[in-house]
Enzyme design. Structure first.
Site, PDB file in Angstrom:
ATOM      1  N   TYR A 118      18.857  26.293 -18.449  1.00  0.00           N
ATOM      2  CA  TYR A 118      20.049  25.267 -18.890  1.00  0.00           C
ATOM      3  C   TYR A 118      21.175  26.165 -19.355  1.00  0.00           C
ATOM      4  O   TYR A 118      22.034  25.661 -20.298  1.00  0.00           O
ATOM      5  CB  TYR A 118      19.433  24.383 -19.986  1.00  0.00           C
ATOM      6  CG  TYR A 118      18.397  23.603 -19.396  1.00  0.00           C
ATOM      7  CD1 TYR A 118      18.213  22.918 -18.028  1.00  0.00           C
ATOM      8  CD2 TYR A 118      17.205  23.747 -20.201  1.00  0.00           C
ATOM      9  CE1 TYR A 118      17.036  22.362 -17.588  1.00  0.00           C
ATOM     10  CE2 TYR A 118      15.688  22.952 -19.704  1.00  0.00           C
ATOM     11  CZ  TYR A 118      15.952  22.478 -18.573  1.00  0.00           C
ATOM     12  OH  TYR A 118      14.643  21.971 -18.118  1.00  0.00           O
ATOM     13  N   HIS A 119      21.463  27.248 -18.790  1.00  0.00           N
ATOM     14  CA  HIS A 119      22.639  28.037 -19.062  1.00  0.00           C
ATOM     15  C   HIS A 119      23.803  28.159 -17.866  1.00  0.00           C
ATOM     16  O   HIS A 119      24.427  29.376 -17.739  1.00  0.00           O
ATOM     17  CB  HIS A 119      22.302  29.435 -19.672  1.00  0.00           C
ATOM     18  CG  HIS A 119      21.487  29.503 -20.697  1.00  0.00           C
ATOM     19  ND1 HIS A 119      20.693  30.610 -20.895  1.00  0.00           N
ATOM     20  CD2 HIS A 119      21.251  28.692 -21.784  1.00  0.00           C
ATOM     21  CE1 HIS A 119      19.966  30.199 -22.185  1.00  0.00           C
ATOM     22  NE2 HIS A 119      20.191  28.973 -22.622  1.00  0.00           N
ATOM     23  N   PRO A 120      24.125  27.113 -17.144  1.00  0.00           N
ATOM     24  CA  PRO A 120      25.111  27.282 -16.218  1.00  0.00           C
ATOM     25  C   PRO A 120      26.516  27.844 -17.087  1.00  0.00           C
ATOM     26  O   PRO A 120      26.836  27.210 -18.085  1.00  0.00           O
ATOM     27  CB  PRO A 120      25.317  25.838 -15.761  1.00  0.00           C
ATOM     28  CG  PRO A 120      25.033  24.746 -16.597  1.00  0.00           C
ATOM     29  CD  PRO A 120      23.676  25.474 -17.364  1.00  0.00           C
TER      30      PRO A 120
END
Length: 555
Positions: free
Chosen positions: A468-470
């Protein structure tokens, strides 16, 4: 409602809350903050242990999904983003990692002038209130509270650190300080037992300012342009379309999916993609949405001999006791994200700074709260954090309610595949150390049969999930694919800035909430025309033999 402002900020997330606070500090500045979501006061957001709930709740998160990922057996990947005051800082795992100093030096090398580590460190410090007090690296007077949760009360946390040392790695007391590389305690954005989101840290103290207008339930449709200048924002709220004027600047802080999409909806982006979506081209800027990056990770899980893990706390009675204690005094297992020890290591010799990250969890469980098996277990989340694969966010339609196409191209680059092979082999070696002898009771996942390169690759393609690190989809720099310059202004458009994780040129080695807040702190000074904080020349540790060795207990 007032229609004319000095600054309009789109998105009340990790960056937008910082900007709203800093830009409205001058009572002469009229500031409008637009957020599609609503209140963040839910117990499921405020209680750290409930972190899996808001992330998977439509009310609090955009439930984006990727296109089938061609290098992950065509799996469709979940990509949730915050849709609530605080944005993704209200739905994330609360892990506080700045990244390695070299990550920010890398930004400058990619054309983001003035964004090297020594220039960024003062803003990390300004943002933070570290529970152990200030030093050359940590701040003690900032809005963002950081600590170590329950001080690693569960013995498995310390067993993980000791196992790393036994495997030949260094120990680090503070990976956000002088030395990232090694095994040590992990830090979280929790203050007084409650999630310390950007909303709580930056927005709550200033909501009463007369010059700050906060509108929730507002979906931005497009940036209004007068030729090559941004002059306002069109948005929908309560079924009506509104237009607000910005006399100084429009600032997009809608995140790595929302910001490039909003630029594209406004006619700013690659002209071919805009035409295909039925959007009139206002400004050809081919890098919008390109350079998309993310971290992948998988869970390395083991059974535990002793009944000391969180798997024994998953029944409703135990959850009720944990919740009651938290409601009464904000302590206990409800007051932590449970990631209380960690590690940052290099995948092989010749890698200058860490590219692998571990989160240790004294449970074998998924993000959705479901146990993978019956009984007690523990796991480490492990990922290769300096990927070379690149993806794209692309507008599909002129309709602002239709999500864009998201394609990360995970594991498209061979180096990323080899990085995950290292994840499997190095992790297995670490957990097999004597420190875990009293606890380790067999490998659940990947499983002892996963040994060869081909077996590891097949497992990884099926098991990896987004961390969840775009980021990086509106990168900062001066090359042909850059979207914003070093002042965060969109190339070719006056009065328009992008300030969030989308402007990272490359993804740092770590979770992204801390660097996103830092970027907003620094951008606020730039936008206000204030002098930058004095560069901090504190030195960071680089392994003296990084070219020749993969690990050493001495850095």
């Amino acid at each position: 409602m007032k229609k004319v402002f000095d600054y309009i900020i789109v998105g009340a997330g990790s960056a937008g809350c910082v900007l709203a606070n800093r830009l409205s500090a001058n009572p002469q500045h009229r500031v409008l903050l637009l957020e599609t979501g609503g209140s963040d006061k839910s117990i499921f957001i405020q209680m750290p242990t409930a972190l899996s709930i808001p992330m998977n709740t439509d009310k609090y998160a955009w439930q984006f999904h990727t296109e089938p990922e061609p290098y992950l057996d065509n799996r469709v990947m979940h990509c949730p983003r915050g849709k609530v005051l605080g944005g993704s800082s209200s739905i994330n795992g609360m892990v506080y990692v700045r990244g390695h100093a070299k990550d920010f030096d890398e930004w400058q090398q990619h054309g983001a002038q003035g964004w090297d580590y020594q220039a960024c460190l003062p803003y990390f410090k300004r943002a933070e209130s570290w529970y152990l007090g200030e030093d050359s690296y940590r701040g003690s007077e900032g809005p963002l509270g950081t600590n170590n949760g329950n001080e690693m009360a569960n013995p498995l946390y310390r067993a993980f650190i000791e196992a790393g040392v036994q495997a030949g790695y260094a120990r680090t007391d503070d990976y956000n300080g002088e030395q990232q590389e090694g095994f040590g305690p992990m830090h979280m954005t929790v203050k007084d037992g409650r999630r310390c989101s950007a909303s709580r840290a930056y927005l709550d103290p200033v909501k009463g300012r007369d010059n700050l207008t906060i509108v929730t339930g507002a979906l931005a449709h497009k940036v209004l342009l007068d030729g090559k200048r941004a002059v306002g924002v069109e948005y929908q709220c309560k079924g009506k379309t509104h237009r607000a004027t910005a006399e100084r600047r429009v600032i997009l802080s809608a995140g790595p999916i929302g910001s490039p999409h909003l630029l594209q909806l406004s006619g700013i982006g690659d002209q071919d993609a805009l035409k295909a979506a039925g959007v009139e081209v206002q400004h050809h800027l081919p890098g919008v949405g390109k350079n998309l990056q993310d971290h992948l990770e998988f869970y390395f899980q083991y059974r535990c001999k002793q009944p000391i893990t969180l798997n024994g706390k998953l029944d409703w009675f135990s959850k009720g006791l944990i919740g009651a204690r938290w409601i009464l005094n904000k302590t206990g297992l409800g007051a932590t994200n449970h990631f209380e020890s960690c590690a940052f290591i290099r995948s092989k010799e010749g890698v200058e700074w860490p590219d692998l990250q571990y989160h240790f969890l004294p449970a074998a469980i998924r993000y959705d709260g479901k146990s993978a098996f019956d009984g007690h277990g523990f796991q480490v989340h492990i990922g290769h954090n300096k990927p070379k694969s690149r993806g794209e966010v692309t507008i599909k339609s002129a309709d602002p309610t239709q999500a864009p196409k998201i394609q990360f191209n995970y594991l498209a680059h061979q180096d990323d595949i080899e990085g995950f092979r290292a994840c499997v082999r190095l992790t297995r070696e670490i957990i097999e150390q004597p420190a875990f002898d009293a606890y380790r009771d067999g490998e659940i996942q990947p499983g002892k049969d996963v040994q060869s390169d081909e077996e590891i690759d097949a497992f990884v393609r099926q098991a990896v999930e987004s961390a969840y690190h775009p980021s990086c989809s509106c990168k900062m720099g001066e090359d042909d694919m850059a979207v914003v310059d070093s002042n965060t202004q969109v190339h070719g458009i006056d009065g328009l800035n992008v300030v969030d994780s989308s402007i990272f040129p490359t993804i740092p080695n770590g979770n992204l909430n801390a660097p996103t807040i830092m970027v907003a702190e620094k951008a606020a000074d730039i936008i206000l025309g204030q002098p930058a904080l004095k560069a901090n020349n504190a030195q960071v540790a680089i392994h003296s033999q990084w070219q020749a060795v993969q690990r050493s207990t001495e850095i």
